[in-house]
Design an enzyme around this catalytic site. Structure first.
Site, short mmCIF file in Angstrom:
data_model
loop_
_atom_site.label_atom_id
_atom_site.label_comp_id
_atom_site.label_asym_id
_atom_site.label_seq_id
_atom_site.Cartn_x
_atom_site.Cartn_y
_atom_site.Cartn_z
N THR A 135 34.03 11.01 20.92
CA THR A 135 35.39 11.49 21.15
C THR A 135 35.73 11.50 22.64
OG1 THR A 135 36.71 13.53 21.11
CG2 THR A 135 34.36 13.81 20.96
N ASP A 136 37.00 11.36 22.94
CA ASP A 136 37.45 11.47 24.35
C ASP A 136 37.26 12.89 24.89
OD1 ASP A 136 39.49 12.75 22.91
OD2 ASP A 136 41.13 11.71 23.94
N GLU A 137 37.04 13.86 23.98
CA GLU A 137 36.93 15.26 24.43
C GLU A 137 35.68 15.49 25.27
OE1 GLU A 137 38.12 18.23 21.56
OE2 GLU A 137 39.26 16.77 20.44
N TYR A 160 32.35 22.28 20.54
CA TYR A 160 32.45 20.99 19.83
C TYR A 160 32.20 19.83 20.79
CZ TYR A 160 34.71 16.74 18.12
OH TYR A 160 34.99 15.44 17.79
N LYS A 164 29.10 17.07 21.10
CA LYS A 164 29.32 15.62 21.02
C LYS A 164 28.78 14.93 22.28
CE LYS A 164 31.10 13.43 18.26
NZ LYS A 164 30.63 12.80 16.99
P1 NAD Z 1 35.48 15.34 9.38
O1 NAD Z 1 35.17 16.74 9.78
O2 NAD Z 1 36.71 15.06 8.60
O3 NAD Z 1 34.26 14.75 8.50
C1 NAD Z 1 32.91 14.95 8.85
C2 NAD Z 1 32.04 14.46 7.67
O4 NAD Z 1 30.67 14.63 8.05
C3 NAD Z 1 32.25 15.27 6.39
O5 NAD Z 1 32.32 14.40 5.28
C4 NAD Z 1 31.02 16.15 6.31
O6 NAD Z 1 30.64 16.50 4.97
C5 NAD Z 1 29.98 15.25 6.97
N1 NAD Z 1 28.84 16.01 7.54
C6 NAD Z 1 28.92 17.13 8.32
N2 NAD Z 1 27.66 17.55 8.62
C7 NAD Z 1 26.81 16.67 8.04
C8 NAD Z 1 25.39 16.55 8.00
N3 NAD Z 1 24.60 17.45 8.63
N4 NAD Z 1 24.82 15.53 7.33
C9 NAD Z 1 25.60 14.62 6.68
N5 NAD Z 1 26.95 14.69 6.67
C10 NAD Z 1 27.54 15.69 7.34
O7 NAD Z 1 35.43 14.49 10.72
P2 NAD Z 1 36.37 13.26 11.17
O8 NAD Z 1 37.62 13.79 11.72
O9 NAD Z 1 36.39 12.23 10.11
O10 NAD Z 1 35.50 12.72 12.41
C11 NAD Z 1 34.45 11.77 12.21
C12 NAD Z 1 33.78 11.51 13.53
O11 NAD Z 1 34.72 11.00 14.46
C13 NAD Z 1 33.16 12.75 14.18
O12 NAD Z 1 31.92 12.39 14.75
C14 NAD Z 1 34.16 13.14 15.25
O13 NAD Z 1 33.51 13.77 16.33
C15 NAD Z 1 34.72 11.79 15.64
N6 NAD Z 1 36.11 11.79 16.15
C16 NAD Z 1 37.11 12.39 15.43
C17 NAD Z 1 38.42 12.34 15.90
C18 NAD Z 1 39.57 12.97 15.13
O14 NAD Z 1 40.69 12.99 15.64
N7 NAD Z 1 39.37 13.44 13.92
C19 NAD Z 1 38.70 11.68 17.11
C20 NAD Z 1 37.64 11.07 17.80
C21 NAD Z 1 36.37 11.13 17.30
P1 TYD Z 2 43.43 19.71 16.79
O1 TYD Z 2 44.10 18.95 15.71
O2 TYD Z 2 42.57 20.89 16.43
O3 TYD Z 2 42.60 18.64 17.65
P2 TYD Z 2 41.83 18.82 19.08
O4 TYD Z 2 41.77 20.26 19.43
O5 TYD Z 2 40.47 18.27 18.77
O6 TYD Z 2 42.62 18.01 20.06
O7 TYD Z 2 44.53 20.23 17.81
C1 TYD Z 2 45.41 19.33 18.44
C2 TYD Z 2 46.28 20.13 19.40
O8 TYD Z 2 47.12 21.00 18.63
C3 TYD Z 2 45.49 21.04 20.32
O9 TYD Z 2 46.15 21.07 21.58
C4 TYD Z 2 45.56 22.40 19.65
C5 TYD Z 2 46.92 22.38 18.99
N1 TYD Z 2 47.04 23.17 17.74
C6 TYD Z 2 48.06 24.10 17.58
O10 TYD Z 2 48.91 24.29 18.49
N2 TYD Z 2 48.15 24.80 16.42
C7 TYD Z 2 47.24 24.64 15.40
O11 TYD Z 2 47.35 25.34 14.36
C8 TYD Z 2 46.20 23.67 15.56
C9 TYD Z 2 45.18 23.44 14.47
C10 TYD Z 2 46.14 22.94 16.74
#
Ligand code: NAD
Ligand code: TYD
Length: 345
Positions: A135-137, A160, A164
């Site tokens: 992630t960019d975070e 988090y 990562k």
């Molecule tokens: P999510 O939380 O929707 O899904 C995570 C999945 O991992 C779930 O199916 C969960 O059951 C599984 N999981 C959790 N712990 C586990 C374990 N110990 N063993 C096996 N499976 C396990 O997450 P997402 O939003 O789909 O993100 C997927 C990946 O992409 C993550 O690594 C996250 O850091 C990265 N990412 C997400 C975003 C975003 O905006 N959602 C952006 C950039 C990167």
């Molecule tokens: P989120 O979807 O949790 O992603 P991330 O924190 O990983 O970027 O949140 C996106 C942005 O929205 C973040 O600045 C927090 C804000 N936010 C709210 O203002 N209200 C909410 O209920 C949630 C879940 C997020």
């Protein structure tokens, strides 16, 4: 093509989550000759209903297991073909910042320990390529200008993002020390179908649709760079197939918006009043702005996002409206019974 004639085997971890399920669904279409194995623990974030279209496919298998347990990872790898190259795309993680503020330990367990367990087994098994989805975070927070490049120092601010960043460093160490065939992607915020309604966009769509209040943290001026999940999946596939081993690739949408502007767009698309907005206490340590410089992946792998926000935000809103039953089962917890119903345990 029969189940025995795969050109490639891919182990996906976390494939029942938001991005992983989108990735598997698109890959089943675009790479029909690949054998796909999905290792997922089915935490609250895992939803096998997302993958019901794959259940009948001969070249897809679900393995219920935990990346922290090497026996589970071995069991998943044993389901992969041995006669064709094996690659891994590692999505499994605890992914929600607010949950990591409540309790950091599950993030260290899955994101840090789980990644190391996975790396060890994959190295012993001689995987051909391993894409670590990050992630960019990990880069921390930006001021009003600038964007993260792959050279930006890691400065994570939440449990988090710290977990990562730790996992990224373990992948880097495996590459450097053992010549492990790893690649790292760092993407900005995703949105689209199957996202758990705890993240900003699906939460706001769900609440607005139900006429509930929309909780906006702080002043609502925190900025994120939003990318449609299909574009992220295409970028990961490009890195998997064509990325240079050992490299980091940033992925972003060049699409920055303050949270409040997104909330307004959702309300207006749904015809709901702005009086639903509630400014609530800010998230502790809330990162102000993320922005991605994605020029490396554009230059090296000719990847660019295909979807604009003006196209894909309405698509996403429409998806949630037409999947109100999916959303209802997520909200009332019924989705968690799907595994037992479908797989009988
Ligand atoms: P999510 O939380 O929707 O899904 C995570 C999945 O991992 C779930 O199916 C969960 O059951 C599984 N999981 C959790 N712990 C586990 C374990 N110990 N063993 C096996 N499976 C396990 O997450 P997402 O939003 O789909 O993100 C997927 C990946 O992409 C993550 O690594 C996250 O850091 C990265 N990412 C997400 C975003 C975003 O905006 N959602 C952006 C950039 C990167
Ligand atoms: P989120 O979807 O949790 O992603 P991330 O924190 O990983 O970027 O949140 C996106 C942005 O929205 C973040 O600045 C927090 C804000 N936010 C709210 O203002 N209200 C909410 O209920 C949630 C879940 C997020």
């Amino acid at each position: 093509m029969s189940a025995h004639q795969h050109s490639h085997t891919l182990l996906v971890t976390g494939g029942a989550g938001f991005i992983g399920s989108n990735f598997l669904l698109t890959l089943a279409q675009s790479r029909p000759s690949w054998k796909l194995v999905n290792l997922d623990k089915l935490t609250y974030a895992g939803n096998l209903e997302n993958l019901k279209d794959l259940e009948q496919r001969a070249n897809y298998e679900f393995v219920h297991g935990d990346i922290c347990k090497s026996a589970d990872v071995e069991r998943a790898i044993s389901r992969c073909s041995t006669t064709v190259p094996l690659s891994v795309v590692h999505f499994a993680a605890e992914s929600h910042v607010d949950r990591s503020i409540q309790s950091g330990l599950p993030f260290v367990e899955t994101n840090v320990v789980g990644t190391q367990v996975l790396l060890d087994v994959c190295r012993a098994r001689g995987v051909a390529r391993f894409v670590h989805v990050s992630t960019d975070e990990v880069y921390g927070s930006l001021g009003d200008t600038g964007a993260f490049t792959e050279e930006t120092p890691l400065a994570p601010n939440s449990p988090y993002s710290a977990s990562k960043a730790a996992s990224d460093l373990l992948v880097r160490a495996a590459i450097h020390t053992h010549g492990f065939p790893g690649l790292i992607t760092r993407c900005s915020n995703n949105y689209g179908p199957f996202q758990f309604p705890e993240k900003l966009i699906p939460l706001m769509i769900a609440n607005a649709s139900a006429g509930k209040e929309l909780p906006v943290y702080g002043d609502g001026q925190n900025v994120r760079d939003w990318l449609y999940v299909v574009d992220h999946c295409e970028a990961i596939l490009a890195v998997l197939e064509r990325g240079r081993l050992g490299e980091v690739y940033n992925i972003g949408g060049n699409n920055e918006h303050p949270n409040l502007a997104i909330v307004h767009q959702i309300l207006s698309a749904l015809g709901k009043p702005t009086s639903l907005i509630r400014f609530v206490k800010d998230r502790p340590g809330h990162d102000r702005r993320y922005a991605i410089d994605a020029s490396k992946i554009a230059r090296e792998l000719a990847w660019a996002p295909r979807f604009s926000f003006t196209q894909a935000l309405p698509l996403t809103i429409a998806w949630y409206q037409s999947h109100s039953e999916w959303l209802g089962r997520v909200q009332n917890g019924a989705y968690r019974d799907y595994y037992a119903r479908q797989y009988g345990s």
